[in-house]
Scaffold this motif. Sequence first.
Motif, short mmCIF file in Angstrom:
data_model
loop_
_atom_site.label_atom_id
_atom_site.label_comp_id
_atom_site.label_asym_id
_atom_site.label_seq_id
_atom_site.Cartn_x
_atom_site.Cartn_y
_atom_site.Cartn_z
N ALA A 153 8.18 4.31 8.90
CA ALA A 153 7.91 4.60 7.50
C ALA A 153 8.66 5.83 7.02
O ALA A 153 9.03 5.94 5.86
CB ALA A 153 6.41 4.79 7.28
N GLY B 263 6.75 6.43 1.17
CA GLY B 263 5.88 7.30 1.94
C GLY B 263 4.62 7.73 1.21
O GLY B 263 3.85 8.55 1.74
N LYS B 264 4.38 7.20 0.02
CA LYS B 264 3.18 7.55 -0.76
C LYS B 264 2.39 6.27 -1.06
O LYS B 264 2.93 5.18 -1.00
CB LYS B 264 3.58 8.21 -2.09
N ARG B 265 1.13 6.47 -1.41
CA ARG B 265 0.33 5.32 -1.82
C ARG B 265 0.91 4.71 -3.09
O ARG B 265 1.35 5.42 -3.99
CB ARG B 265 -1.13 5.74 -2.06
N THR B 266 0.89 3.40 -3.16
CA THR B 266 1.45 2.72 -4.33
C THR B 266 0.54 2.90 -5.54
O THR B 266 -0.66 3.13 -5.42
CB THR B 266 1.62 1.22 -4.05
N LYS C 216 8.50 2.96 3.48
CA LYS C 216 7.40 2.00 3.47
C LYS C 216 7.01 1.79 4.92
O LYS C 216 7.66 2.28 5.84
CB LYS C 216 7.80 0.68 2.79
N ASP C 217 5.93 1.09 5.15
CA ASP C 217 5.50 0.84 6.52
C ASP C 217 6.44 -0.15 7.20
O ASP C 217 6.74 -1.21 6.64
CB ASP C 217 4.08 0.28 6.54
N ASP D 4 0.82 -1.22 0.00
CA ASP D 4 0.00 0.00 0.00
C ASP D 4 0.84 1.27 0.00
O ASP D 4 0.34 2.34 -0.34
CB ASP D 4 -0.91 0.03 1.23
N MET D 5 2.11 1.15 0.43
CA MET D 5 2.97 2.32 0.55
C MET D 5 4.29 2.09 -0.16
O MET D 5 4.83 0.98 -0.15
CB MET D 5 3.25 2.64 2.02
#
Length: 337
Positions: free
Chosen positions: A233, A108-111, A238-239, A104-105
Amino acid sequence: MSATIHRIGRGAEPSLEPMIALVAGDMNHVNSVILDRMQSQIPLIPELAGHLIAGGGKRMRPMLTLASARLLDYPGNRHHRLAAAVEFIHTATLLHDDVVDGSDMRRGKRTANLIWGNPASVLVGDFLFSRSFELMVEDGSLKVLKILSNASAVIAEGEVNQLTAARRVELDEGRYLDIIGAKTAALFAAACRIAAVVAERSEADEAALDAYGRNLGIAFQLVDDAIDYVSDAGTMGKDAGDDFREGKMTLPVILAYARGSEEERAFWREAVLGRRNDDADFAHAIELVRSSRAVDDTLARARHYGQRAIDAIGGFPASAAKDAMIEAVEFAVARAY
């Protein structure tokens, strides 16, 4: 030949800035090629590709091509398009990886797959792979084409190897190193090696740059896998805990499992199968990898491979490029501290 010995972990806090400054002018040309070649009459393609390409990555791989060319005093400009090809290969693999992993990340941004869906991400990844091969063919060197096309195949093999190893607690360190050697280090190695080809240098220089990139790539991935358990993150892009929740047997888990009690091994077996993956479970996993010194030993291995990378270019004359490439290794390893 330079006899200066550089040791990781000594001196001021390392930075990537010397390499960024070294290749800044060249990178402007590379970015122009990237911007031009990601265009398409299908608006979704540059929109989706641009989301990731402009997403804050350090452009480490193309920078290695440019820095290696500087190390060799290459006076031409063929490396600009080839560095763009390297970045397209990397970006394509990221798009595909995020689909495979269900991420999903990213940075640091949405994929892209979360925003546009899996089919679009896979197809735009294919588009970028195709663009990279166009750039290789335009360069005209069969040797460059062989190096980069082989790296692309090896990366795919590494991803499939990782996929088949997912959620298998019996994965050992040897196979893990095979996986990261393919999925990460192969492109680092190729990115460096092609500079020696365009500069028409010896096979020995090619091999030295290949070894530099390959060992740096392994160190880079080892650190990434370690800081999944010790960072957040903001540091990772990423998380934290993504690898844990995806059931990936990275080296910290391999070592912690090997060293654990039967109760601890039972936890890892459940976690890797996806049955123990909530926040409390992740906190317990962090405690286990720390108490078993699995993270410490993963980072010690990263320093070992980082030192091998530095040693690989030890024979090149002293220069700003060599200093920047050494500090880039030190930076890659120091990210976890």
